[in-house]
Design a protein around this motif. Sequence first.
Motif: not given
Length: 93
Positions: A8, A57, A79
């Motif tokens: 993250r 991600n 994400i």
Amino acid sequence: TANESAIRDGNALYGLFSPVDNLAKFTAYKAYEILSGKKNVRSIPIETLNKFVYVLNLCTANSLKLYPPMYVFKTADIIFPEQEGVVGCKVFS
């Protein structure tokens, strides 16, 4: 990865980790087994967590031009660059 902050906050592409709440519960359970004195420490088995989360991600994937297979999207926590808390995509050259 040991925790999801590498994905993250650190722009890692993906990671497999156990959520902190699972780790905390497991640690507390093992501490109870040891500190309660109900079992000999040598008789307590070495175990690992059995519930994990796969985080992908997409910001990093887009930058690297590395796209996962479609089946990953069914199970991964994804994400997206426009998510709250994502400050922007780091561009890799």
